[in-house]
Design a protein around this motif. Structure first.
Motif: not given
Length: 68
Positions: A1-27
């Motif tokens: 796996m190249t470093k570019a793909i790994s970095i993209a996965l890390i960034v994408g994972g952090i974004v998903l975690l952020y939106f997951g936290g927002q959805a978890f605390n939603s009405v």
């Protein structure tokens, strides 16, 4: 796996975690917790997807550094 793909996965994972936290605390998640005792499926899937993507990215970074 190249470093570019790994970095993209890390960034994408952090974004998903952020939106997951927002959805978890939603009405809608609060209403779901009142009736079912658990948050919405959307919140759970975003958090799980974020964790999996972040771990895959970190593993890829660790393995790409070891090959040299």
């Amino acid at each position: 796996m190249t470093k570019a793909i790994s970095i993209a996965l890390i960034v994408g994972g952090i974004v998903l975690l952020y939106f997951g936290g927002q959805a978890f605390n939603s009405v809608s998640s609060d209403v779901s917790r009142v009736f079912t005792g658990s948050p919405t499926n959307k919140a759970i899937m975003l958090i799980v997807g974020g964790v999996v993507a972040t771990i895959a990215g970190l593993t890829g970074m660790a393995l790409s550094g070891r090959r040299r």
